[in-house]
Every structure is written in structure tokens, then in C-alpha cells.
Write a protein that holds these residues in place. Structure first.
Motif, PDB file in Angstrom:
ATOM      1  N   ASP A  96       0.722  -1.037   4.300  1.00 20.71           N
ATOM      2  CA  ASP A  96       2.063  -1.441   3.878  1.00 20.71           C
ATOM      3  C   ASP A  96       2.291  -2.906   4.264  1.00 20.71           C
ATOM      4  O   ASP A  96       2.227  -3.257   5.436  1.00 20.71           O
ATOM      5  CB  ASP A  96       3.115  -0.547   4.521  1.00 20.71           C
ATOM      6  CG  ASP A  96       4.525  -0.826   4.007  1.00 20.71           C
ATOM      7  OD1 ASP A  96       4.678  -1.448   2.946  1.00 20.71           O
ATOM      8  OD2 ASP A  96       5.479  -0.394   4.682  1.00 20.71           O
ATOM      9  N   GLU A 132       1.853   5.442  -2.206  1.00 18.46           N
ATOM     10  CA  GLU A 132       0.704   5.856  -1.412  1.00 18.46           C
ATOM     11  C   GLU A 132      -0.286   6.587  -2.311  1.00 18.46           C
ATOM     12  O   GLU A 132       0.095   7.390  -3.163  1.00 18.46           O
ATOM     13  CB  GLU A 132       1.137   6.772  -0.267  1.00 18.46           C
ATOM     14  CG  GLU A 132      -0.001   7.120   0.663  1.00 18.46           C
ATOM     15  CD  GLU A 132       0.447   7.759   1.955  1.00 18.46           C
ATOM     16  OE1 GLU A 132      -0.410   7.934   2.817  1.00 18.46           O
ATOM     17  OE2 GLU A 132       1.639   8.086   2.091  1.00 18.46           O
ATOM     18  N   ASP A 152       6.412  -2.632  -5.026  1.00 23.52           N
ATOM     19  CA  ASP A 152       6.300  -1.333  -4.374  1.00 23.52           C
ATOM     20  C   ASP A 152       5.067  -0.648  -4.942  1.00 23.52           C
ATOM     21  O   ASP A 152       4.855  -0.634  -6.160  1.00 23.52           O
ATOM     22  CB  ASP A 152       7.538  -0.477  -4.647  1.00 23.52           C
ATOM     23  CG  ASP A 152       8.774  -1.007  -3.934  1.00 23.52           C
ATOM     24  OD1 ASP A 152       8.639  -1.578  -2.834  1.00 23.52           O
ATOM     25  OD2 ASP A 152       9.881  -0.863  -4.486  1.00 23.52           O
ATOM     26  N   MET A 207       6.103   1.531   0.108  1.00 23.97           N
ATOM     27  CA  MET A 207       5.143   0.607   0.637  1.00 23.97           C
ATOM     28  C   MET A 207       5.009  -0.567  -0.323  1.00 23.97           C
ATOM     29  O   MET A 207       5.193  -0.410  -1.519  1.00 23.97           O
ATOM     30  CB  MET A 207       3.800   1.312   0.826  1.00 23.97           C
ATOM     31  CG  MET A 207       3.827   2.313   1.969  1.00 23.97           C
ATOM     32  SD  MET A 207       2.328   3.260   2.090  1.00 23.97           S
ATOM     33  CE  MET A 207       2.741   4.567   0.962  1.00 23.97           C
ATOM     34  N   GLN A 208       4.673  -1.719   0.238  1.00 24.30           N
ATOM     35  CA  GLN A 208       4.607  -2.914  -0.581  1.00 24.30           C
ATOM     36  C   GLN A 208       3.277  -3.640  -0.435  1.00 24.30           C
ATOM     37  O   GLN A 208       2.614  -3.562   0.599  1.00 24.30           O
ATOM     38  CB  GLN A 208       5.739  -3.868  -0.211  1.00 24.30           C
ATOM     39  CG  GLN A 208       7.108  -3.333  -0.566  1.00 24.30           C
ATOM     40  CD  GLN A 208       8.179  -4.377  -0.386  1.00 24.30           C
ATOM     41  OE1 GLN A 208       8.118  -5.190   0.520  1.00 24.30           O
ATOM     42  NE2 GLN A 208       9.168  -4.354  -1.276  1.00 24.30           N
ATOM     43  N   ARG A 223      -8.023  -4.056   8.154  1.00 24.98           N
ATOM     44  CA  ARG A 223      -7.340  -2.827   7.725  1.00 24.98           C
ATOM     45  C   ARG A 223      -7.761  -2.404   6.322  1.00 24.98           C
ATOM     46  O   ARG A 223      -7.833  -1.211   6.029  1.00 24.98           O
ATOM     47  CB  ARG A 223      -5.820  -2.996   7.797  1.00 24.98           C
ATOM     48  CG  ARG A 223      -5.314  -2.914   9.240  1.00 24.98           C
ATOM     49  CD  ARG A 223      -3.846  -3.141   9.305  1.00 24.98           C
ATOM     50  NE  ARG A 223      -3.650  -4.589   9.497  1.00 24.98           N
ATOM     51  CZ  ARG A 223      -2.494  -5.168   9.659  1.00 24.98           C
ATOM     52  NH1 ARG A 223      -1.397  -4.459   9.647  1.00 24.98           N
ATOM     53  NH2 ARG A 223      -2.418  -6.462   9.843  1.00 24.98           N
ATOM     54  N   THR A 236      -2.130   2.872   1.606  1.00 25.07           N
ATOM     55  CA  THR A 236      -1.802   3.818   2.674  1.00 25.07           C
ATOM     56  C   THR A 236      -0.724   3.179   3.532  1.00 25.07           C
ATOM     57  O   THR A 236      -0.442   1.974   3.400  1.00 25.07           O
ATOM     58  CB  THR A 236      -3.026   4.107   3.568  1.00 25.07           C
ATOM     59  OG1 THR A 236      -3.398   2.886   4.237  1.00 25.07           O
ATOM     60  CG2 THR A 236      -4.206   4.650   2.770  1.00 25.07           C
ATOM     61  N   ALA A 237      -0.145   3.950   4.432  1.00 20.30           N
ATOM     62  CA  ALA A 237       0.876   3.411   5.331  1.00 20.30           C
ATOM     63  C   ALA A 237       0.311   2.250   6.152  1.00 20.30           C
ATOM     64  O   ALA A 237       1.014   1.282   6.445  1.00 20.30           O
ATOM     65  CB  ALA A 237       1.410   4.512   6.240  1.00 20.30           C
ATOM     66  N   ALA A 238      -0.973   2.316   6.503  1.00 26.72           N
ATOM     67  CA  ALA A 238      -1.597   1.257   7.291  1.00 26.72           C
ATOM     68  C   ALA A 238      -1.692  -0.060   6.521  1.00 26.72           C
ATOM     69  O   ALA A 238      -1.819  -1.132   7.126  1.00 26.72           O
ATOM     70  CB  ALA A 238      -2.991   1.686   7.746  1.00 26.72           C
TER      71      ALA A 238
END
Length: 104
Positions: free
Chosen positions: A95, A19, A16, A1-2, A59, A91-93
Motif C-alpha cells: 500500500d 488487493e 486505488d 490501497m494505493q 517489499r 497487498t497491504a504490504a
């Protein structure tokens, strides 16, 4: 994730971020200028103030009560999407999140 930090001088630094790591930890570990994190993320210094890009603000969420109090004493003027980066956990949300490091 960035995550991307936009600096006052116009540069943008994309890193990068694992998480579960907060954006202050990632910035301090990699020497992002303007993100100091003096208190190590314990909500007692406000030296990790960032302004979340409006496209990411919903977000990233709103500051909690203690964070909001700390944002009132930041060196740079508080903005509508200001956050303490120690309180933004990757979190992925999130990214691809973009934050601005305010000029002081």
C-alpha cells in the motif's frame, strides 16, 4: 490501497488498487500512459515494464526467472529495480508503492 505511477513527463498518477490485482491490470484499466500489457500478464511481452522506487524494491521483491528473462528484452533499458508490473500483486504490504514508467 494505493499505488503511484511516475511518468516520464514528470506527472504522477495515484490510483486505488484492489488487493490481489496486479499493477499492470490497474494501470491498463485506468489508461496509465506507457503501460501497455499486450500479453495480458502472461510474461510474454514486457510491455508493462516499470522501475520500482528503491524504497519499495525489497517489499516488491525480485523478479522470478522468467520475469528476469523478459526484463532483458524491454524497450527501455533495464534498471536494478526493474519489474514487470503484471508480476507485482497488490497487498497491504505494498500500500503506497511508487513505480516509475520508463521513457521509451
Amino acid at each position: 490501497m494505493q499505488a503511484t505511477w511516475k511518468l516520464p513527463d514528470g506527472r504522477a498518477i495515484t490510483l486505488d488498487v484492489a488487493e490481489g490485482m496486479n499493477l499492470m491490470q490497474a494501470a491498463v484499466a485506468r489508461g496509465i500512459p506507457g503501460v501497455v500489457g499486450e500479453c495480458g500478464g502472461s510474461l510474454s511481452c514486457a510491455t508493462c515494464h516499470v522501475v520500482v522506487d528503491p524504497d519499495w524494491a525489497a517489499r516488491a521483491g525480485k523478479p522470478g526467472v522468467f520475469e528476469a528473462d523478459m526484463l532483458d528484452i524491454t524497450e527501455a533499458e533495464r534498471q536494478p529495480t526493474s519489474r514487470l508490473s503484471c508480476q507485482i500483486t497488490m497487498t497491504a504490504a505494498l500500500d503506497g508503492i511508487v513505480v516509475q514508467v520508463p521513457a521509451v
